[in-house]
Write a protein that holds these residues in place. Sequence first.
Motif, short mmCIF file in Angstrom:
data_model
loop_
_atom_site.label_atom_id
_atom_site.label_comp_id
_atom_site.label_asym_id
_atom_site.label_seq_id
_atom_site.Cartn_x
_atom_site.Cartn_y
_atom_site.Cartn_z
N THR B 132 -26.21 9.68 9.08
CA THR B 132 -26.64 8.30 8.84
C THR B 132 -26.67 8.01 7.34
N GLY B 133 -26.88 6.75 7.00
CA GLY B 133 -27.06 6.35 5.59
C GLY B 133 -25.95 5.43 5.12
N PRO B 134 -26.30 4.45 4.30
CA PRO B 134 -25.28 3.54 3.78
C PRO B 134 -24.13 4.29 3.12
N ARG B 164 -20.51 3.38 10.87
CA ARG B 164 -20.98 3.06 9.53
C ARG B 164 -22.43 3.52 9.46
N GLY B 165 -22.73 4.36 8.48
CA GLY B 165 -24.06 4.97 8.42
C GLY B 165 -25.19 3.97 8.22
N GLN B 166 -24.87 2.75 7.80
CA GLN B 166 -25.92 1.74 7.65
C GLN B 166 -26.21 1.03 8.96
N GLN B 167 -25.46 1.41 10.02
CA GLN B 167 -25.67 0.82 11.35
C GLN B 167 -25.65 1.96 12.35
N TYR B 252 -13.90 0.76 4.64
CA TYR B 252 -14.44 0.47 5.97
C TYR B 252 -15.96 0.39 5.96
N VAL B 253 -16.57 1.25 5.17
CA VAL B 253 -18.01 1.47 5.30
C VAL B 253 -18.81 0.93 4.12
N GLY B 254 -18.14 0.65 2.99
CA GLY B 254 -18.87 0.32 1.78
C GLY B 254 -19.26 1.62 1.07
N TYR B 255 -20.08 1.51 0.04
CA TYR B 255 -20.36 2.67 -0.78
C TYR B 255 -21.81 3.11 -0.65
N GLY B 259 -30.34 4.81 -2.12
CA GLY B 259 -31.22 5.15 -1.00
C GLY B 259 -30.55 5.96 0.08
N THR B 260 -29.24 6.20 -0.03
CA THR B 260 -28.56 7.00 1.00
C THR B 260 -29.06 8.42 0.96
N PRO B 261 -29.64 8.91 2.05
CA PRO B 261 -30.15 10.28 2.00
C PRO B 261 -29.02 11.31 2.06
#
Lengths: 469, 277
Positions: B132-134, B164-167, B252-255, B259-261
Amino acid sequence: MKRILYTSAHNAWLIIIIIILNGCYDRNVDELLSPGFPAKGEIFIDDFSSDLIYAAFGGSDVKAFQIDNKETYGNSKASMRFSVPDANSALGAYAGGSYFSKTGRDLSGFNALTFYIKATQSATIDVLGFGNDFGASKYQIALNGLAINTNWQKVIIPIPDASKLISEKGLFYYSTGPINEKGYTFWIDEVQFEKVPDLGRITGSIFNGEQRNNSTAEKGSTITIDGNLATVNLPSGINRTIQISPSYFTFESSNPKIATVSTTGIITVLDSGSAIITAILGNAKANGSLTLASVANTLMPEAPAPIPNVNAKDVISLYSNVYTNVPIDSWNTRWKYSTTENSFIKINNDDIIKYYNLNFVGIEFSANQINASSMMHFHIDMWTPNATNSPNNVKVMLVDFGANGIYGGGDDVSHEIIVNSPVLTSSKWISLDIPFSSFTGLKTKSHLSQLVLSGTVSNLYVDNIYLHK
Amino acid sequence: MYNTYTIHKKAIVLCIFFLSHTFFGCNQNPIQTLPERSWVLMWSDNFDGKAGISPDSTKWTYDIGNSGWGNSELQYYTKRPSNVQLSGDGNLIITAIKESFSGASYTSARIKTKGLFSQTYGRFEARIKTPTGPGIWPAFWLLGDNIDQVNWPMCGEIDIMEQRGQQSAITHGSIHGPGNFGANAITKGYGLTSGRFDTDFHIYAVEWGEDYIDFYIDTYLYQRIKPENISGKWVFNTPFFMILNVAVGGNYVGYPTSGTPFPQSMYIDYVKVYKHS
């Protein structure tokens, strides 16, 4: 262009997700009604729920909170408005208060407190949370340092273990002060407990998640577990860490004969030996532990200090069973930042001072200053169970208040002697007999007023502190 | 997965899907009448073995480096155990780490069966717990064996799982082929109404035949793609190989954000490939 497309698509996503969450959320609430305390999640949607009382914290601006009908989230009827006062305002020093239920609520079916927040400027809210009931606040949690700005944002504060909250009264609290001495305004709306369906698992931590060791805890002593945290992965994929009260945890000792832990996170050392202290949050093991290798009596010298043999007429004694001692104001002045504790013990009827948790300790005799002008040596006996190999040390400082006899005033002098290995030895009495000529900075010694002991050893037993010719 | 330039059209497709799915999710479990198919296991890896060792070299090979892989990805793919190793209790772990490595700011791993195993049609499935994670972009996907001869997108691509780790409550299934890449990729999302893909294992699968590709999450069929659904040529009648990877950042996912763990791990319990009996 690509970026714009991406952003708009992303926003569409969020809207859709919110629809889904709300749709499912309503249904869950209906199912949660139970015959015990009301399982109601709403705190402030367009008005207060009827069971709520607001009370401002002491010293805060009691009128900081008002209901606002203009600036609301999603064009709802009303929001909560908070006016943070300027520094030194006559109204109060900060904005802060708690919303609590008269009757208590069953929050066990929810997993988070959620709300929307915005402000007149970018700001950091000192603390937001729940569980503050103006009483024991047994299940208090705190989200510290939340960054907010001029846009509404949804904030999710997870419940560490909802099964504990079956009659919770503290439903929401806040506290924050001015920024650069200037006040500002923030709004909070749609405050409610809810079951957020895509909230990640929660992980607890004690001791900030660190693996700590303590090899000097003594039988009978207590240690408070600090750094109690919970971390959850938010729906956005980032982690949120909150401070939580120890009552959320179940603490465990690997050896209850050596150490036990109370429900409030206080470890009591019962005997010498080893024990590992851990905790469980919900059903999962928390990060962090304390490995105790406690000691019972080995910390104490087995024999008294060597008996001084200097003729009494040549001695000014501060602390000794052999001589008549001069009055001492305090054996532990507890100056700011000093962690040192002390006790007076006896070994074979010899009085000894035990210093522990030593970082530095002030010993003061300014009310009865010592005129050491005819004295040639400073003597002290000391014993430490701690490691004494380099760079460990003990420092001995003498302070003379000078001719004016008062602290400060421009004529104070002092000098510190550093004692280290091989003179400093572990678990053995050492007798220091230091010529005053070694205290080179101590230009005067007719108004001696302070002795300061410090160093890297946390335990120090001292005896036979005297000056002699 | 490969060269996804914008996702505008994807998002519209997904939105429509979500609206319809919401009603299912909040009422009764939808009852599906699924085609009965019987399968024979052709290839599998249960990732049994000692903790810390690399996956079976007779089954998997590696993509190494930080070329961005056509998507402006940030990670450097390595074959070091810190990025890809067996867990010792029956899982493969692919870990994205925030570290400076050969000019990249992140490392991760991408393993594939290229040159070792490929198959035309059948059921490709894996049981996975995703990270997970943005900015975190895990994937389980297939590429046409002929990629070195005809290049992408002529070779075809079937994305069994992309997230996408932000979702972390949403997974996606897609295909890419000539005329169906970038904004024209054929894709669909599936959202959990409760829970997340990073907290539990789920089974991600496609069932692929001559004129259909069915996308499953656990036992639920959420997308069927047929040749008549796509504008471009149907290039899904040749052998495909499998890829598992965790990308960091990309179109696809952004950067990743501050805060991304990190680190972030994808746990794969097994990968199985079946053929029609």
